[in-house]
Scaffold this active site. Structure first.
Site, PDB file in Angstrom:
ATOM      1  N   GLU A  30       0.829  -1.211   0.000  1.00 33.85           N
ATOM      2  CA  GLU A  30       0.000   0.000   0.000  1.00 33.85           C
ATOM      3  C   GLU A  30       0.859   1.256   0.000  1.00 33.85           C
ATOM      4  OE1 GLU A  30      -3.114  -0.205  -0.562  1.00 33.85           O
ATOM      5  OE2 GLU A  30      -3.065  -2.396  -0.416  1.00 33.85           O
ATOM      6  N   ASP A  70       3.595  -3.846  -5.977  1.00 27.40           N
ATOM      7  CA  ASP A  70       4.292  -5.093  -5.636  1.00 27.40           C
ATOM      8  C   ASP A  70       5.805  -4.936  -5.795  1.00 27.40           C
ATOM      9  OD1 ASP A  70       1.988  -6.398  -4.984  1.00 27.40           O
ATOM     10  OD2 ASP A  70       1.885  -7.641  -6.778  1.00 27.40           O
TER      11      ASP A  70
END
Length: 454
Positions: A309, A393
């Site tokens: 996040e 990611d």
């Protein structure tokens, strides 16, 4: 309604054939994608190697059966919808329904607003009946073929249909009134006012959504200092200079899906962690339901999700997504406004020259005329959202959370089992996130690249 004589003199019949061709191409493409996914499901008879440690074969088999059921129903639905929609266009269904509403109120009023309200009611009843072929195919054929257990008495479906018609009018009637009133009073460029109102509304949401919507999900509080999770999260937040005062936990009421997200900007930015993401919801086993015991992530895995996040925050994905959505909606409203003011479009679907009902224009333009643009825009926006997920990611990988993020993704998948194998084309046109197998493969590729560059 005002029209400017700027459109080329198109033959309405030719325009009708173009609309029908667009309809055929759009539905055929969706059927092809669904068929590709169906064939992928048929070929996937064994649990993928990456998931064999956590997915029992019987669970995978049930998920596969459900996916096959869903794809076959999807194909049938689009096939039926294509045939009915072509018949509606060719035989002038919308002029017929408009004339029926006009005749029903002929002795009372000729006001377009009231005729439109009755037209929308008739259309809602028709759409409910229109769903019957798909419902019958699902309940009478597919449930027998795949053995899914969702049977209800026939009278219950009838009651649900009547309830849907009644409840939809609570929303559609005021919306119809507002649309017609706005178009009649705002003039030719009403669509630009619509865009401005939407832009202001979304700006309002940026500031007040956390305070209006989150209370409906559960109770939100800042991550407690002194807890083991706080110390772990603080390390990754300090490394990226994200303030710990903007990390929150939501104690959910009934939600079961594990989730965390980044939202907002500047002083309103926040990372929100649902308690369902924590192991046993962060409680003792005797404080939760038996089926919730063992679900959720360990603290290091939660930190890996937070690192993901933080990638969204670091790369400015919230700003970029907001800007893209505003530009998309601006382009959508401009194209809509141009097509909405094309008189030949109304003649193409069967209206007499000069008769251009406002509410019918909204339906025809959004459902038929704008299909090419909306399809392409949807594909590009989904591609961009998946690109954001890969970038986040990659950010977590650079912080050293590759293995933990992989294990977290697998555990989240195990807690909310679904069919994991998707055709690449189908996923590209329908998914906001990469599939679990694609994300695991991406992390593996990043590991290989990191070793190669050392």
């Amino acid at each position: 309604m005002v029209f400017y004589d700027t459109w080329p003199k198109l033959d309405p019949r030719h325009l009708l054939y173009i609309l029908m061709l667009v309809l055929v191409l759009d539905h055929t493409w969706e059927i092809i994608l669904a068929k590709r996914q169906q064939l992928t499901c048929l070929a996937a008879i064994a649990v993928p190697e990456e998931l064999r440690a956590i997915v029992p074969p019987e669970i995978f088999h049930r998920a596969r059966i459900y996916e096959l059921h869903k794809m076959e129903l999807f194909i049938w639905k689009h096939g039926i919808d294509l045939i009915i929609s072509l018949l509606e266009l060719y035989f002038g269904f919308y002029p017929f329904l408009w004339s029926l509403a006009s005749m029903s109120l002929a002795s009372l009023t000729t006001n377009e607003i009231w005729i439109s309200l009755l037209f929308v009611f008739y259309l809602t009843v028709y759409i409910t009946l229109r769903c019957l072929p798909t419902l019958l195919y699902d309940k009478c054929i597919l449930e027998l073929r795949y053995g899914t257990q969702h049977r209800f008495p026939c009278y219950l479906y009838c009651c649900m249909g009547v309830l849907a018609i009644v409840l939809s009018q609570i929303i559609l009637a005021p919306l119809t009134f507002l649309i017609i009133f706005s178009v009649q009073n705002l003039g030719y460029f009403f669509f630009l006012y619509f865009w401005l109102m939407w832009a202001l509304f979304t700006l309002f949401l940026v500031f007040f959504l956390p305070y209006l919507c989150i209370p409906c999900i559960g109770r939100q509080r800042k991550l407690s200092e002194g807890s083991p999770l706080y110390a772990d999260v603080k390390r990754v937040c300090d490394a990226t200079k994200f303030p710990m005062t903007r990390v929150f936990i939501i104690r959910t009421r009934s939600m079961q899906y594990s989730n965390a997200y980044f939202y907002g900007s500047c002083c309103l930015k926040r990372i929100v962690i649902f308690d369902t993401l924590l192991l046993n919801k962060g409680l003792q086993p005797n404080e939760i339901h038996p089926f919730e015991v063992g679900r959720g992530l360990t603290n290091p895995q939660v930190v890996a999700v937070v690192a993901h996040e933080l990638g969204h925050w670091k790369y400015g994905h919230f700003y970029k997504a907001t800007l893209i959505m505003k530009l998309h909606f601006l382009l959508t409203t401009v194209i809509f406004g141009l097509l909405f003011h094309c008189p030949q479009l109304y003649e193409a679907v069967g209206f007499a020259s000069g008769l251009c009902p406002i509410i019918v224009g909204f339906i025809v333009v959004l459902r038929f005329a704008m299909t090419p643009y909306l399809t392409l825009a949807n594909f590009l926006m989904l591609w961009n959202l998946r690109r954001f997920e890969y970038a986040a990611d990659r950010f977590a990988h650079r912080l050293g959370y590759s293995l933990l993020l992989r294990s977290a993704l697998v555990k989240i998948y195990a807690d909310h089992m679904s069919f994991p194998v998707y055709d690449n084309w189908y996923a590209s046109w329908h998914h906001t996130h990469p599939t679990i197998l694609q994300r695991l493969a991406y992390q593996q590729r990043l590991d290989v690249e990191a070793v190669y560059h050392q």
